[in-house]
Write a protein that holds these residues in place. Structure first.
Motif, mmCIF file in Angstrom:
data_model
loop_
_atom_site.group_PDB
_atom_site.id
_atom_site.type_symbol
_atom_site.label_atom_id
_atom_site.label_comp_id
_atom_site.label_asym_id
_atom_site.label_seq_id
_atom_site.Cartn_x
_atom_site.Cartn_y
_atom_site.Cartn_z
ATOM 1 N N ARG A 1 2.436 -3.525 0.635
ATOM 2 C CA ARG A 1 3.698 -4.033 1.191
ATOM 3 C C ARG A 1 3.438 -5.000 2.338
ATOM 4 N N GLU A 2 2.403 -4.729 3.119
ATOM 5 C CA GLU A 2 2.071 -5.618 4.240
ATOM 6 C C GLU A 2 1.533 -6.957 3.758
ATOM 7 N N ARG A 3 0.858 -6.941 2.619
ATOM 8 C CA ARG A 3 0.151 -8.143 2.156
ATOM 9 C C ARG A 3 0.828 -8.842 0.989
ATOM 10 N N GLY A 4 1.980 -8.328 0.595
ATOM 11 C CA GLY A 4 2.725 -8.987 -0.462
ATOM 12 C C GLY A 4 2.250 -8.686 -1.866
ATOM 13 N N TRP A 5 1.553 -7.577 -2.041
ATOM 14 C CA TRP A 5 1.119 -7.185 -3.375
ATOM 15 C C TRP A 5 2.246 -6.422 -4.077
#
Length: 363
Positions: free
Chosen positions: A264-268
């Motif tokens: 969620r933090e890295r846009g996956w």
């Protein structure tokens, strides 16, 4: 002569779940890490590494302190970081802390230097992310200058210069064993080769075989820079249980939590069970399964990369301490001996010794 291989363990001090299903206090996690290292030492493993992080999922932010505690409770296992985030630390202080650990442990300290895959340490210690690359390059340059333990005169752009400076304490038995940890960029591999430092390949996704060109690039770059061959190690996550199904079913809920949180933090996108099982297949980077399954996979990776050490990142998200202790036991007592067997089987047969001419003509 058979090649020498080493086998280690890595942990980030992941905050795990207790018997009641609630997260343990970080203090208890730290104590559990020491117990895990003690077990690894008793079972004859070669290396125990702890990573540096500055976020709530991980309890270890001061690797050298944890390693010093472990040093007092162990006898032979080598102890190191996995990794030390050099970009947001001072090279002189890192060197001093690991030289101190080396003295206290009787020469068992190692340091793995890296940029780190998390960025929390940059704002925490007042560094600009815009200087992410420059900070590491300059600080690695200074750290390498400290290794010969001679007076250092050095100047950079991001740190105060040194003039004819000696750094203490001195390492008792020669150079501090220093590795560079990389995530897969050719530039990072060549940088490690430039300084003649051993290489750790952090392989956390995809086929280990795809890193073979990087391993070859590293060996060629070492030669071009005029350095002797250096060891290559592999760091990858995994778990061992009595059967493949037990290992996958035990790990999956904990793997899902941590991967989705980071994702969620890295846009996956959300991780799926299908993807998880693909990473645990012979062509993925997750070493999860029975002792035979994991041993076959480790042996294949070491052969493909020409590597001499494998470090299993045995802590995975909220996976409980008891499951990790069982995994360590199986790794040391069943996986490592089987890997050694598999690698010995693939070693070329030694050339027969030539018979002396007079003996050959006799009788």
């Amino acid at each position: 002569m058979a090649r020498h291989y080493e086998f280690g363990l890595d942990t980030f001090g992941d905050v795990t779940l207790g018997a009641d299903g609630e997260p343990l206090a970080q203090a208890q996690v730290l104590r559990n890490v020491v117990a895990e290292a003690e077990l690894a030492d008793r079972l004859g493993l070669d290396f125990f590494g702890v990573g540096e992080h500055h976020r709530h999922e991980f309890a270890i932010s001061a690797p050298e302190v944890v390693l010093a505690a472990i040093a007092g409770r162990t006898e032979r296992i080598h102890l190191g970081s996995a990794v030390t985030v050099l970009s947001s630390d001072d090279p002189v202080r890192v060197y001093q802390r690991f030289a101190t650990l080396d003295g206290l442990s009787g020469g068992r300290a190692e340091v793995i230097l890296g940029r780190g895959s998390f960025i929390e340490s940059f704002p925490l210690f007042g560094y600009e992310l815009s200087q992410y690359q420059d900070l590491f390059e300059e600080k690695l340059n200074l750290f390498a200058a400290l290794l010969p333990q001679e007076p250092v005169t050095w100047e950079g752009k991001l740190r105060a210069p040194l003039t004819d400076q000696l750094v203490y304490p001195r390492v008792e038995h020669g150079r501090l064993k220093t590795w560079v940890g990389v995530g897969g960029s050719p530039e990072s591999v060549v940088r490690a080769a430039h300084y003649g430092l051993p290489l750790v390949l952090a392989i956390i996704g995809g086929s280990p075989a795809r890193f073979a060109p990087l391993a070859e690039l590293y060996r060629k770059a070492l030669a071009q820079f005029g350095h002797e061959p250096q060891p290559i190690a592999v760091h990858s996550p995994g778990i061992i249980a009595d059967t493949d199904d037990e290992a996958l079913d035990t790990l999956w809920p904990h793997y899902e939590i941590i991967m989705n949180r980071i994702g969620r933090e890295r846009g996956w996108g959300a991780v799926t069970r299908e993807h998880f099982e693909g990473e645990a297949s012979p062509h993925g980077a997750l070493y999860a399964g029975s002792p035979e399954t994991v041993a076959q996979k480790i042996a294949a990776a070491l052969r493909a990369l020409g590597a001499g050490r494998f470090d299993l990142k045995y802590s995975n998200g909220t996976l409980p301490h008891e499951a990790m202790m069982r995994s360590i036991e199986l790794y040391a007592t069943r996986v490592v001996p089987r890997v050694r067997e598999l690698l010995a089987e693939s070693e070329p047969e030694p050339e027969p010794a030539s018979e002396p001419a007079d003996a050959a003509s006799a009788g």
